[in-house]
Design a protein around this motif. Structure first.
Motif, PDB file in Angstrom:
ATOM      1  N   ARG A 175      -9.019  13.137   2.549  1.00 27.42           N
ATOM      2  CA  ARG A 175      -9.358  12.043   1.221  1.00 27.42           C
ATOM      3  C   ARG A 175      -9.695  12.955   0.116  1.00 27.42           C
ATOM      4  O   ARG A 175      -9.539  12.541  -1.024  1.00 27.42           O
ATOM      5  N   GLY A 176      -9.919  14.430   0.175  1.00 23.74           N
ATOM      6  CA  GLY A 176     -10.162  15.074  -0.939  1.00 23.74           C
ATOM      7  C   GLY A 176      -8.713  16.116  -1.249  1.00 23.74           C
ATOM      8  O   GLY A 176      -9.080  16.727  -2.351  1.00 23.74           O
ATOM      9  N   LEU A 177      -7.577  15.765  -0.679  1.00 23.25           N
ATOM     10  CA  LEU A 177      -6.648  16.513  -1.026  1.00 23.25           C
ATOM     11  C   LEU A 177      -5.768  16.190  -2.331  1.00 23.25           C
ATOM     12  O   LEU A 177      -6.075  14.843  -2.871  1.00 23.25           O
ATOM     13  N   ARG A 178      -5.322  17.102  -3.059  1.00 27.26           N
ATOM     14  CA  ARG A 178      -4.427  16.729  -4.121  1.00 27.26           C
ATOM     15  C   ARG A 178      -2.969  17.408  -4.023  1.00 27.26           C
ATOM     16  O   ARG A 178      -3.085  18.295  -3.283  1.00 27.26           O
ATOM     17  N   PHE A 179      -2.098  16.923  -4.619  1.00 21.75           N
ATOM     18  CA  PHE A 179      -0.746  17.055  -4.358  1.00 21.75           C
ATOM     19  C   PHE A 179      -0.060  17.485  -5.627  1.00 21.75           C
ATOM     20  O   PHE A 179      -0.356  16.519  -6.539  1.00 21.75           O
ATOM     21  N   CYS A 180       0.938  18.170  -5.837  1.00 22.38           N
ATOM     22  CA  CYS A 180       1.816  18.324  -7.076  1.00 22.38           C
ATOM     23  C   CYS A 180       2.452  17.250  -7.287  1.00 22.38           C
ATOM     24  O   CYS A 180       2.877  16.994  -8.427  1.00 22.38           O
ATOM     25  N   ASP A 195      -3.061  11.226 -11.151  1.00 24.32           N
ATOM     26  CA  ASP A 195      -4.427  11.623 -12.144  1.00 24.32           C
ATOM     27  C   ASP A 195      -3.547  12.058 -13.370  1.00 24.32           C
ATOM     28  O   ASP A 195      -2.962  13.244 -13.374  1.00 24.32           O
ATOM     29  N   TYR A 196      -3.691  11.273 -14.379  1.00 29.29           N
ATOM     30  CA  TYR A 196      -3.011  11.543 -15.681  1.00 29.29           C
ATOM     31  C   TYR A 196      -3.798  12.738 -16.346  1.00 29.29           C
ATOM     32  O   TYR A 196      -3.002  13.689 -17.032  1.00 29.29           O
ATOM     33  N   ARG A 197      -4.850  13.038 -16.089  1.00 30.89           N
ATOM     34  CA  ARG A 197      -5.601  14.337 -16.741  1.00 30.89           C
ATOM     35  C   ARG A 197      -5.014  15.626 -16.184  1.00 30.89           C
ATOM     36  O   ARG A 197      -5.010  16.705 -16.789  1.00 30.89           O
ATOM     37  N   THR A 198      -4.891  15.729 -14.791  1.00 33.48           N
ATOM     38  CA  THR A 198      -4.301  16.726 -14.222  1.00 33.48           C
ATOM     39  C   THR A 198      -2.679  16.738 -13.509  1.00 33.48           C
ATOM     40  O   THR A 198      -2.108  18.046 -13.369  1.00 33.48           O
ATOM     41  N   SER A 199      -2.070  15.610 -13.963  1.00 36.80           N
ATOM     42  CA  SER A 199      -0.919  15.649 -13.518  1.00 36.80           C
ATOM     43  C   SER A 199      -0.408  15.758 -11.995  1.00 36.80           C
ATOM     44  O   SER A 199       0.403  16.369 -11.624  1.00 36.80           O
ATOM     45  N   GLU A 200      -1.744  15.595 -11.213  1.00 34.07           N
ATOM     46  CA  GLU A 200      -1.733  15.768  -9.824  1.00 34.07           C
ATOM     47  C   GLU A 200      -1.875  14.250  -9.214  1.00 34.07           C
ATOM     48  O   GLU A 200      -2.356  13.400  -9.700  1.00 34.07           O
ATOM     49  N   TRP A 201      -1.394  14.501  -8.004  1.00 36.72           N
ATOM     50  CA  TRP A 201      -1.460  13.113  -7.121  1.00 36.72           C
ATOM     51  C   TRP A 201      -2.642  13.331  -6.117  1.00 36.72           C
ATOM     52  O   TRP A 201      -2.607  14.429  -5.264  1.00 36.72           O
ATOM     53  N   LYS A 202      -3.729  12.479  -6.168  1.00 32.63           N
ATOM     54  CA  LYS A 202      -4.735  12.438  -5.315  1.00 32.63           C
ATOM     55  C   LYS A 202      -4.769  11.436  -4.291  1.00 32.63           C
ATOM     56  O   LYS A 202      -4.628  10.300  -4.687  1.00 32.63           O
ATOM     57  N   VAL A 203      -5.353  11.741  -3.157  1.00 25.37           N
ATOM     58  CA  VAL A 203      -5.857  10.692  -2.120  1.00 25.37           C
ATOM     59  C   VAL A 203      -6.800   9.751  -2.672  1.00 25.37           C
ATOM     60  O   VAL A 203      -7.999  10.198  -2.934  1.00 25.37           O
ATOM     61  N   VAL A 204      -6.474   8.452  -2.719  1.00 28.38           N
ATOM     62  CA  VAL A 204      -7.603   7.582  -2.737  1.00 28.38           C
ATOM     63  C   VAL A 204      -7.732   6.810  -1.745  1.00 28.38           C
ATOM     64  O   VAL A 204      -8.848   5.666  -1.973  1.00 28.38           O
ATOM     65  N   SER A 205      -7.014   6.568  -0.734  1.00 29.64           N
ATOM     66  CA  SER A 205      -7.542   5.814   0.524  1.00 29.64           C
ATOM     67  C   SER A 205      -6.607   6.453   1.533  1.00 29.64           C
ATOM     68  O   SER A 205      -5.589   6.963   1.543  1.00 29.64           O
ATOM     69  N   PHE A 206      -7.438   6.504   2.597  1.00 29.84           N
ATOM     70  CA  PHE A 206      -6.826   7.161   3.945  1.00 29.84           C
ATOM     71  C   PHE A 206      -7.372   6.445   5.171  1.00 29.84           C
ATOM     72  O   PHE A 206      -8.655   6.418   5.365  1.00 29.84           O
ATOM     73  N   VAL A 207      -6.688   5.805   5.891  1.00 28.27           N
ATOM     74  CA  VAL A 207      -7.083   4.989   7.291  1.00 28.27           C
ATOM     75  C   VAL A 207      -6.546   5.891   8.439  1.00 28.27           C
ATOM     76  O   VAL A 207      -5.375   5.882   8.468  1.00 28.27           O
ATOM     77  N   GLU A 208      -7.472   6.250   9.141  1.00 28.80           N
ATOM     78  CA  GLU A 208      -7.058   7.204  10.320  1.00 28.80           C
ATOM     79  C   GLU A 208      -6.573   6.500  11.616  1.00 28.80           C
ATOM     80  O   GLU A 208      -5.733   6.891  12.325  1.00 28.80           O
ATOM     81  N   LYS A 209      -7.391   5.354  11.794  1.00 29.34           N
ATOM     82  CA  LYS A 209      -7.212   4.823  13.129  1.00 29.34           C
ATOM     83  C   LYS A 209      -6.162   3.644  13.450  1.00 29.34           C
ATOM     84  O   LYS A 209      -5.532   3.387  12.224  1.00 29.34           O
ATOM     85  N   HIS A 210      -5.329   3.934  14.457  1.00 28.02           N
ATOM     86  CA  HIS A 210      -4.257   2.948  14.884  1.00 28.02           C
ATOM     87  C   HIS A 210      -4.772   1.844  15.642  1.00 28.02           C
ATOM     88  O   HIS A 210      -5.528   2.170  16.508  1.00 28.02           O
ATOM     89  N   ASN A 211      -3.954   0.730  15.755  1.00 30.85           N
ATOM     90  CA  ASN A 211      -4.299  -0.281  16.700  1.00 30.85           C
ATOM     91  C   ASN A 211      -3.100  -0.405  17.755  1.00 30.85           C
ATOM     92  O   ASN A 211      -3.419  -1.365  18.530  1.00 30.85           O
ATOM     93  N   HIS A 212      -2.799   0.909  18.200  1.00 36.30           N
ATOM     94  CA  HIS A 212      -1.732   0.771  19.321  1.00 36.30           C
ATOM     95  C   HIS A 212      -1.777   2.159  19.754  1.00 36.30           C
ATOM     96  O   HIS A 212      -2.509   3.134  18.867  1.00 36.30           O
TER      97      HIS A 212
END
Length: 423
Positions: free
Chosen positions: A63-68, A144-161
């Motif tokens: 959830r704290g990762l950022r990508f170019c 993120d317009y300020r840094t032109s980076e893509w930040k993770v805003v939501s991450f769901v880990e669990k699967h129902n299968h």
């Protein structure tokens, strides 16, 4: 936002997943002048550490990762999915007023449910097995317009299968691929005469088992077939052209013609030997033009021009292999056929009723009457009519040697017997 405003955790994963080098100039070099394609041992070790780190990441760290870029995020989530036994599918996307993408969401391939309308649809075949389970696992990123980076805003880990065990991941289509090094090795072995089945065995032993091969036997066969598809510079196409030239050397009346694509690949080919050309001059009033003999392993339609002699024996006037079944292709074929047959037009043409074929015949043979093949008429009736008694009478009408009056009488009785008058 500067690097000083980031937490130590964010700095670490920002550096790891943004990629090295951070900036590539127009010549494909980084700021130090090193080519982006050159990977040193140190770079390789860093890449291995990066790959090994993905399964060890916690949900909070992700959830704290950022990508170019959003593509970097997709590559990361795909690597994560492969480590945990599922496949990623692109899902929701949002754009700003300028139509620029500002949000992307990637989900598990089992997300959602099959639409209800498909369950009530009348189908000849049974429904495919259900694969959607409304799984909630996802990764959502936002620009993120300020840094032109893509930040993770939501991450769901669990699967129902249940996820796919690691020992079966190599059979999932999304992860089956031949790398460039694999392709180079396959090309080298195949050009040396090694059979495909032996190539599979060699590469399996080389990599330490099927689970580490990265592809299945069928993928290798498909790749080899694609490589030799239509190419004139080698393989079956060159052998075919050489064969036709050899026939022409031994038969003064042999005729052949072929076309190629812009990238020098075999497109259409037609040929007729001397005997076929002589037979057409004698028995070419009725021409059967059939493209339903099947297709070659390269998926080319095989067309055969045939007729009948005075002894009711089938004779062949010519053959052709086509790249497709469009009107333009059929027009080229019929014009080439006329050229081979000294421009003698048939009086009647019998075909299977293909629409593109029918249009080409009207343009090239405007004075010929067009009739449908009896075999195709009976096949169509057999596929759509389930009354065996009617089909027996219909077959008799198609194939028996009736006079006109006898046929009319037989057809009238058949229609009346099955209460089909007026239909």
């Amino acid at each position: 936002m500067s690097d000083s405003d980031l937490s130590e955790n964010e700095k670490h994963f920002k550096n790891v997943y943004e990629g090295v080098p951070e900036k590539i100039d127009g010549d494909g070099h980084d700021d130090d002048g090193k080519s982006a394609e050159d990977v040193s041992d140190t770079d390789s070790d860093s890449a291995n550490e990066k790959y090994k780190a993905i399964p060890d990441l916690t949900a909070d760290q992700i959830r704290g990762l950022r990508f170019c870029s959003s593509l970097d995020a997709l590559k990361f989530y795909s690597s994560y999915a492969k480590s945990y036994g599922f496949v990623v599918r692109k899902d929701e996307v949002r754009r700003d007023e300028r139509k620029n993408v500002v949000m992307r969401q990637y989900v598990c391939n089992k997300a959602g449910l099959r639409e209800s309308k498909y369950f009530t649809m009348v189908r000849k075949r049974s429904h495919k097995p259900l694969t959607r389970t409304k799984c909630q696992a996802k990764l959502r990123i936002r620009l993120d317009y300020r840094t032109s980076e893509w930040k993770v805003v939501s991450f769901v880990e669990k699967h129902n299968h249940e996820v796919t065990p690691s020992k079966y991941m190599h059979v999932i289509p999304a992860y089956r691929t031949l790398s460039e090094s694999d392709k180079a090795q396959v090309d080298s072995l195949h050009s040396s005469g090694v059979r495909t089945c032996h190539i599979v065995g060699f590469m399996t032993a080389q990599k330490g088992g099927y689970s580490r091969l990265g592809f299945l036997k069928e993928d290798l066969y498909n790749y080899i077939n694609r490589q030799k598809h239509y190419k004139l510079r080698g393989g079956d196409a060159r052998a075919a052209i050489s064969y036709l030239r050899g026939k022409a050397d031994n038969d003064g009346m042999f005729y052949s013609k072929y076309t190629t694509t812009e990238d020098n690949k075999l497109k259409n080919v037609f040929w007729a030997d001397g005997c076929s050309r002589v037979d057409y001059q004698c028995f070419g009033d009725v021409l059967a033009f059939d493209a339903t003999y099947g297709k070659t392993k390269y998926n080319n339609p095989l067309v055969i021009f045939s007729g009948s002699n005075r002894h009711s024996q089938t004779i062949i006037f010519g053959w052709a292999l086509l790249v497709d079944e469009t009107m333009e292709t059929y027009k080229w074929l019929l014009e080439t056929f006329l050229e081979a047959m000294s421009n003698k037009h048939p009086k009647s043409v019998i075909t299977d009723g293909d629409g593109a074929m029918r249009k080409a015949i009207k343009q090239v043979f405007p004075g010929a009457s067009h009739r449908l093949c009896a075999w195709h008429l009976y096949k169509n009736a057999k596929d759509n009519v389930k009354n065996k008694l009617f089909l027996t009478g219909f077959s008799k009408a198609m194939y028996y040697d009736f006079t006109i009056d006898e046929f009319e009488e037989h057809w009238k009785n058949l229609v009346s017997e099955h209460d089909l008058v007026g239909n």
